[in-house]
Design an enzyme around this catalytic site. Structure first.
Site, PDB file in Angstrom:
ATOM      1  N   ASN A   6     -59.959 -13.926  -9.700  1.00 12.07           N
ATOM      2  CA  ASN A   6     -59.324 -13.051  -8.720  1.00 12.07           C
ATOM      3  C   ASN A   6     -58.080 -12.429  -9.330  1.00 12.07           C
ATOM      4  O   ASN A   6     -57.437 -13.014 -10.206  1.00 12.07           O
ATOM      5  CB  ASN A   6     -58.989 -13.806  -7.417  1.00 12.07           C
TER       6      ASN A   6
ATOM      7  N   ASN B  59     -44.986 -20.821  -4.367  1.00  9.74           N
ATOM      8  CA  ASN B  59     -45.977 -20.353  -5.337  1.00  9.74           C
ATOM      9  C   ASN B  59     -45.236 -19.948  -6.603  1.00  9.74           C
ATOM     10  O   ASN B  59     -44.723 -18.834  -6.699  1.00  9.74           O
ATOM     11  CB  ASN B  59     -46.774 -19.186  -4.741  1.00  9.74           C
TER      12      ASN B  59
ATOM     13  N   CYS C 139     -48.760 -18.050  -9.520  1.00  5.83           N
ATOM     14  CA  CYS C 139     -49.727 -16.944  -9.466  1.00  5.83           C
ATOM     15  C   CYS C 139     -49.756 -16.253 -10.826  1.00  5.83           C
ATOM     16  O   CYS C 139     -48.717 -15.781 -11.293  1.00  5.83           O
ATOM     17  CB  CYS C 139     -49.341 -15.945  -8.372  1.00  5.83           C
TER      18      CYS C 139
HETATM   19  O1  FUM Z   1     -53.379 -12.497  -7.049  1.00  2.75           O
HETATM   20  C1  FUM Z   1     -53.026 -13.282  -6.168  1.00  2.75           C
HETATM   21  O2  FUM Z   1     -52.548 -12.900  -5.093  1.00  2.75           O
HETATM   22  C2  FUM Z   1     -53.137 -14.715  -6.477  1.00  2.75           C
HETATM   23  C3  FUM Z   1     -52.254 -15.568  -6.056  1.00  2.75           C
HETATM   24  C4  FUM Z   1     -52.207 -16.933  -6.558  1.00  2.75           C
HETATM   25  O3  FUM Z   1     -53.033 -17.320  -7.383  1.00  2.75           O
HETATM   26  O4  FUM Z   1     -51.323 -17.668  -6.182  1.00  2.75           O
END
Ligand code: FUM
Length: 308
Positions: A67, A125, A128
Protein backbone atom coordinates in the site's frame (compact mmCIF):
# COMPACT_ATOMS: atom_id res chain seq x y z
CA UNK A 1 -10.34 -13.61 26.82
CA UNK A 2 -9.94 -10.29 28.64
CA UNK A 3 -6.46 -8.83 28.29
CA UNK A 4 -4.70 -5.79 29.67
CA UNK A 5 -2.62 -3.68 27.31
CA UNK A 6 -1.02 -1.45 29.88
CA UNK A 7 -3.77 0.67 31.40
CA UNK A 8 -6.29 -0.41 28.76
CA UNK A 9 -8.40 -3.49 29.46
CA UNK A 10 -9.69 -5.14 26.30
CA UNK A 11 -12.62 -7.58 26.20
CA UNK A 12 -10.53 -9.89 24.06
CA UNK A 13 -7.17 -9.70 22.25
CA UNK A 14 -8.27 -8.75 18.70
CA UNK A 15 -8.19 -5.18 17.34
CA UNK A 16 -7.75 -3.84 13.80
CA UNK A 17 -4.60 -2.38 12.32
CA UNK A 18 -4.70 1.36 11.72
CA UNK A 19 -5.73 2.23 8.18
CA UNK A 20 -7.12 -1.19 7.33
CA UNK A 21 -10.74 -0.56 8.27
CA UNK A 22 -13.26 2.20 7.65
CA UNK A 23 -15.57 1.17 10.46
CA UNK A 24 -18.16 3.78 9.49
CA UNK A 25 -18.32 2.64 5.86
CA UNK A 26 -18.52 -0.99 7.00
CA UNK A 27 -21.42 -0.13 9.30
CA UNK A 28 -23.19 1.72 6.48
CA UNK A 29 -22.80 -1.41 4.35
CA UNK A 30 -24.42 -3.53 7.07
CA UNK A 31 -21.16 -5.13 8.19
CA UNK A 32 -20.89 -4.77 11.95
CA UNK A 33 -17.11 -5.08 12.04
CA UNK A 34 -16.60 -2.73 14.98
CA UNK A 35 -18.64 -5.01 17.23
CA UNK A 36 -16.11 -7.80 16.60
CA UNK A 37 -13.14 -5.70 17.69
CA UNK A 38 -11.95 -5.19 21.25
CA UNK A 39 -11.04 -1.66 20.19
CA UNK A 40 -11.36 0.19 16.91
CA UNK A 41 -8.09 1.74 15.76
CA UNK A 42 -8.53 4.76 13.47
CA UNK A 43 -6.65 5.69 10.33
CA UNK A 44 -3.76 7.98 11.25
CA UNK A 45 -4.83 11.58 11.76
CA UNK A 46 -2.44 14.42 10.95
CA UNK A 47 -2.67 18.11 11.88
CA UNK A 48 -3.83 19.19 8.39
CA UNK A 49 -6.02 17.37 5.86
CA UNK A 50 -4.10 15.19 3.43
CA UNK A 51 -5.29 14.00 0.02
CA UNK A 52 -2.78 11.16 0.12
CA UNK A 53 -0.54 9.71 -2.57
CA UNK A 54 -1.45 9.49 -6.28
CA UNK A 55 -3.07 6.23 -7.40
CA UNK A 56 -2.58 3.31 -7.70
CA UNK A 57 -2.44 3.01 -3.91
CA UNK A 58 -2.52 -0.74 -3.48
CA UNK A 59 -1.10 -3.70 -5.36
CA UNK A 60 -1.24 -7.43 -4.66
CA UNK A 61 2.01 -9.35 -4.38
CA UNK A 62 2.69 -13.02 -3.64
CA UNK A 63 1.31 -13.64 -0.14
CA UNK A 64 0.97 -9.95 0.52
CA UNK A 65 -0.25 -6.51 -0.35
CA UNK A 66 1.59 -3.27 -0.99
CA UNK A 67 0.00 0.00 0.00
CA UNK A 68 0.97 3.58 -0.55
CA UNK A 69 -1.93 5.59 0.79
CA UNK A 70 0.14 8.55 1.96
CA UNK A 71 -1.77 9.15 5.18
CA UNK A 72 -4.92 10.40 3.49
CA UNK A 73 -7.15 11.83 6.24
CA UNK A 74 -9.38 14.84 6.93
CA UNK A 75 -7.00 16.50 9.44
CA UNK A 76 -7.50 16.85 13.18
CA UNK A 77 -10.19 19.58 13.13
CA UNK A 78 -12.55 17.71 10.81
CA UNK A 79 -11.69 14.45 12.56
CA UNK A 80 -12.82 15.88 15.89
CA UNK A 81 -15.92 17.62 14.59
CA UNK A 82 -17.17 15.07 12.07
CA UNK A 83 -15.51 11.65 12.29
CA UNK A 84 -15.00 11.19 16.00
CA UNK A 85 -18.65 11.71 17.05
CA UNK A 86 -19.74 9.04 14.54
CA UNK A 87 -17.01 6.66 15.66
CA UNK A 88 -17.99 7.21 19.27
CA UNK A 89 -21.54 6.22 18.34
CA UNK A 90 -20.22 2.77 17.37
CA UNK A 91 -19.99 2.16 21.10
CA UNK A 92 -16.54 0.57 21.00
CA UNK A 93 -13.32 1.74 22.70
CA UNK A 94 -11.35 3.88 20.28
CA UNK A 95 -7.61 4.02 19.74
CA UNK A 96 -6.72 7.10 17.69
CA UNK A 97 -3.63 6.85 15.54
CA UNK A 98 -1.76 10.14 15.18
CA UNK A 99 1.06 11.07 12.83
CA UNK A 100 3.04 14.08 11.85
CA UNK A 101 6.10 15.51 10.22
CA UNK A 102 7.77 16.94 13.32
CA UNK A 103 7.65 16.05 17.03
CA UNK A 104 5.64 19.16 17.95
CA UNK A 105 2.88 18.05 15.56
CA UNK A 106 2.45 14.77 17.46
CA UNK A 107 2.32 16.63 20.77
CA UNK A 108 -0.29 19.09 19.50
CA UNK A 109 -2.44 16.20 18.25
CA UNK A 110 -2.14 14.47 21.63
CA UNK A 111 -3.16 17.68 23.39
CA UNK A 112 -6.14 18.12 21.06
CA UNK A 113 -7.41 14.60 21.77
CA UNK A 114 -6.67 14.17 25.47
CA UNK A 115 -10.09 15.25 26.71
CA UNK A 116 -12.21 13.63 24.01
CA UNK A 117 -14.62 10.97 25.28
CA UNK A 118 -14.45 7.41 24.04
CA UNK A 119 -10.72 7.32 23.32
CA UNK A 120 -8.85 4.72 25.36
CA UNK A 121 -5.37 5.27 23.90
CA UNK A 122 -3.38 7.18 21.31
CA UNK A 123 -1.20 5.27 18.87
CA UNK A 124 1.85 7.20 17.66
CA UNK A 125 2.50 6.30 14.03
CA UNK A 126 6.26 6.68 13.81
CA UNK A 127 6.49 3.99 11.16
CA UNK A 128 4.52 4.85 7.99
CA UNK A 129 6.95 4.22 5.11
CA UNK A 130 4.87 6.08 2.52
CA UNK A 131 5.59 9.74 3.20
CA UNK A 132 8.76 11.66 2.40
CA UNK A 133 9.31 13.11 5.86
CA UNK A 134 8.15 12.55 9.44
CA UNK A 135 6.73 9.25 10.68
CA UNK A 136 9.37 6.65 9.83
CA UNK A 137 12.19 9.19 9.90
CA UNK A 138 11.24 9.72 13.56
CA UNK A 139 10.68 6.03 14.25
CA UNK A 140 14.04 4.98 12.87
CA UNK A 141 15.97 7.21 15.27
CA UNK A 142 15.93 6.17 18.95
CA UNK A 143 16.48 9.73 20.23
CA UNK A 144 13.59 11.07 18.15
CA UNK A 145 11.38 8.16 19.19
CA UNK A 146 12.14 8.70 22.88
CA UNK A 147 11.61 12.44 22.58
CA UNK A 148 8.33 12.31 20.61
CA UNK A 149 6.97 9.66 22.97
CA UNK A 150 7.87 11.75 26.02
CA UNK A 151 6.28 14.87 24.55
CA UNK A 152 3.11 12.99 23.69
CA UNK A 153 2.95 11.20 27.05
CA UNK A 154 3.01 14.61 28.69
CA UNK A 155 0.57 16.23 26.26
CA UNK A 156 -1.86 13.29 26.41
CA UNK A 157 -2.52 13.70 30.13
CA UNK A 158 -4.11 10.51 31.41
CA UNK A 159 -4.51 9.00 27.95
CA UNK A 160 -2.20 5.99 27.41
CA UNK A 161 0.28 6.30 24.56
CA UNK A 162 1.05 3.31 22.33
CA UNK A 163 3.94 3.50 19.88
CA UNK A 164 3.67 1.72 16.52
CA UNK A 165 7.10 0.55 15.46
CA UNK A 166 8.60 -0.13 12.06
CA UNK A 167 10.33 -3.31 10.90
CA UNK A 168 12.46 -1.10 8.61
CA UNK A 169 15.18 -0.56 11.20
CA UNK A 170 18.38 -2.37 12.06
CA UNK A 171 17.24 -3.25 15.60
CA UNK A 172 13.59 -2.86 16.52
CA UNK A 173 14.49 -3.64 20.14
CA UNK A 174 16.44 -0.37 20.32
CA UNK A 175 13.35 1.56 19.17
CA UNK A 176 11.16 -0.36 21.62
CA UNK A 177 13.48 0.58 24.48
CA UNK A 178 13.49 4.22 23.36
CA UNK A 179 9.68 4.25 23.39
CA UNK A 180 9.67 2.68 26.85
CA UNK A 181 12.16 5.28 28.12
CA UNK A 182 9.92 7.99 26.65
CA UNK A 183 6.98 6.77 28.72
CA UNK A 184 5.03 4.61 26.26
CA UNK A 185 2.29 2.43 27.73
CA UNK A 186 2.47 -0.17 24.98
CA UNK A 187 4.03 -1.03 21.65
CA UNK A 188 2.37 -2.01 18.40
CA UNK A 189 4.71 -4.22 16.40
CA UNK A 190 4.89 -3.81 13.50
CA UNK A 191 3.90 -1.49 10.65
CA UNK A 192 4.53 -2.51 7.03
CA UNK A 193 7.83 -3.56 5.53
CA UNK A 194 9.13 -1.31 2.75
CA UNK A 195 8.44 -2.81 -0.66
CA UNK A 196 7.99 -2.08 -4.34
CA UNK A 197 6.56 -3.81 -7.41
CA UNK A 198 6.86 -3.07 -11.12
CA UNK A 199 4.57 -3.78 -14.02
CA UNK A 200 5.99 -6.62 -16.13
CA UNK A 201 5.00 -5.11 -19.48
CA UNK A 202 5.83 -1.46 -18.99
CA UNK A 203 8.39 -1.63 -16.21
CA UNK A 204 6.52 1.18 -14.45
CA UNK A 205 6.07 1.12 -10.66
CA UNK A 206 2.74 -0.45 -9.67
CA UNK A 207 2.24 2.16 -6.96
CA UNK A 208 1.83 5.87 -7.52
CA UNK A 209 3.43 7.06 -4.29
CA UNK A 210 7.05 7.54 -3.31
CA UNK A 211 7.12 4.39 -1.20
CA UNK A 212 5.21 1.23 -0.49
CA UNK A 213 4.55 -0.92 2.56
CA UNK A 214 4.15 -4.70 2.44
CA UNK A 215 1.60 -6.42 4.67
CA UNK A 216 -0.10 -9.81 4.81
CA UNK A 217 1.15 -13.37 5.37
CA UNK A 218 4.49 -12.57 3.70
CA UNK A 219 5.50 -10.34 6.62
CA UNK A 220 4.26 -12.56 9.49
CA UNK A 221 7.68 -14.06 10.30
CA UNK A 222 9.20 -10.55 10.22
CA UNK A 223 6.51 -9.30 12.60
CA UNK A 224 6.91 -12.29 14.93
CA UNK A 225 10.63 -11.70 15.06
CA UNK A 226 10.04 -8.01 15.88
CA UNK A 227 7.58 -8.88 18.65
CA UNK A 228 10.09 -11.30 20.16
CA UNK A 229 12.80 -8.61 19.96
CA UNK A 230 10.52 -6.04 21.64
CA UNK A 231 9.62 -8.60 24.32
CA UNK A 232 13.30 -9.21 25.01
CA UNK A 233 14.14 -5.48 25.05
CA UNK A 234 11.30 -4.08 27.17
CA UNK A 235 8.59 -4.99 29.63
CA UNK A 236 5.90 -3.09 27.72
CA UNK A 237 2.77 -4.87 26.54
CA UNK A 238 2.77 -5.46 22.79
CA UNK A 239 0.02 -5.55 20.20
CA UNK A 240 1.32 -7.87 17.48
CA UNK A 241 0.56 -6.90 13.89
CA UNK A 242 1.56 -8.47 10.59
CA UNK A 243 -0.19 -11.17 8.60
CA UNK A 244 -2.71 -12.34 11.20
CA UNK A 245 -5.29 -14.44 9.36
CA UNK A 246 -6.33 -17.09 11.87
CA UNK A 247 -6.44 -17.99 15.55
CA UNK A 248 -3.28 -20.02 15.02
CA UNK A 249 -1.49 -16.91 13.73
CA UNK A 250 -2.74 -14.92 16.72
CA UNK A 251 -1.47 -17.62 19.07
CA UNK A 252 1.96 -17.41 17.45
CA UNK A 253 2.02 -13.69 18.29
CA UNK A 254 1.06 -14.43 21.89
CA UNK A 255 3.83 -17.04 22.01
CA UNK A 256 6.28 -14.42 20.71
CA UNK A 257 5.33 -12.14 23.59
CA UNK A 258 2.33 -10.10 22.46
CA UNK A 259 -0.74 -9.48 24.63
CA UNK A 260 -3.09 -8.74 21.74
CA UNK A 261 -3.11 -8.79 17.94
CA UNK A 262 -4.23 -6.51 15.13
CA UNK A 263 -5.88 -7.85 11.98
CA UNK A 264 -5.61 -5.96 8.72
CA UNK A 265 -4.80 -7.19 5.25
CA UNK A 266 -6.69 -10.50 5.50
CA UNK A 267 -9.79 -8.55 6.58
CA UNK A 268 -9.94 -6.96 3.11
CA UNK A 269 -11.12 -10.37 1.88
CA UNK A 270 -12.96 -11.35 5.03
CA UNK A 271 -14.33 -8.24 6.76
CA UNK A 272 -15.52 -10.17 9.83
CA UNK A 273 -12.13 -11.87 10.23
CA UNK A 274 -11.75 -10.51 13.75
CA UNK A 275 -14.62 -12.70 14.93
CA UNK A 276 -13.09 -15.86 13.44
CA UNK A 277 -9.64 -15.06 14.84
CA UNK A 278 -11.14 -14.47 18.30
CA UNK A 279 -13.19 -17.68 18.21
CA UNK A 280 -10.34 -19.82 16.90
CA UNK A 281 -7.95 -18.33 19.45
CA UNK A 282 -10.41 -19.01 22.28
CA UNK A 283 -10.62 -22.63 21.15
CA UNK A 284 -6.85 -23.01 20.91
CA UNK A 285 -6.29 -21.44 24.32
CA UNK A 286 -8.94 -23.68 25.88
CA UNK A 287 -7.47 -26.78 24.22
CA UNK A 288 -3.97 -25.80 25.24
CA UNK A 289 -4.76 -24.86 28.84
CA UNK A 290 -1.78 -25.89 30.87
CA UNK A 291 0.62 -25.59 27.91
CA UNK A 292 3.60 -23.66 29.22
CA UNK A 293 3.91 -20.16 27.80
CA UNK A 294 7.04 -19.35 25.84
CA UNK A 295 8.29 -17.26 28.76
CA UNK A 296 7.75 -20.16 31.17
CA UNK A 297 9.49 -22.58 28.82
CA UNK A 298 12.44 -20.22 28.58
CA UNK A 299 12.60 -19.76 32.34
CA UNK A 300 12.49 -23.53 32.83
CA UNK A 301 15.23 -24.23 30.34
CA UNK A 302 17.37 -21.52 31.98
CA UNK A 303 17.18 -23.24 35.38
CA UNK A 304 20.08 -25.50 36.35
CA UNK A 305 19.16 -29.17 36.27
CA UNK A 306 18.68 -30.80 39.66
CA UNK A 307 18.89 -34.33 38.25
CA UNK A 308 21.60 -36.50 39.76
O1 FUM B 1 0.33 5.19 3.38
C1 FUM B 1 -0.24 5.12 4.47
O2 FUM B 1 -1.14 5.90 4.79
C2 FUM B 1 0.25 4.10 5.41
C3 FUM B 1 0.29 4.32 6.69
C4 FUM B 1 1.00 3.43 7.59
O3 FUM B 1 1.55 2.42 7.17
O4 FUM B 1 1.06 3.71 8.77
Amino acid sequence: MTVAVGRVTLEHPVVNGSGTLDALAAEAAGLHVAAELAAVVTKTVTPLPRAGNPPPRIAETPAGMLNSIGLANPGIDAFRSTVLPRMRALGRPLVVSIGGFAPNQYASLAAALRDEDGIVALELNVSCPNVESGCLSIGSDPNETRSVTARCAEAAGDLPVWVKLSPNVADVGVMARAAEEGGADALVAVNTLRGAAFDRASGAPLLGGPGGGLSGPAVRPVALSAVAACRAATSLPIVGSGGVGSGQDALAFLDAGASAVAVGTAAFREPLLARRVREELAGLLAAGAGRPSRAESRARSAQPSTAA
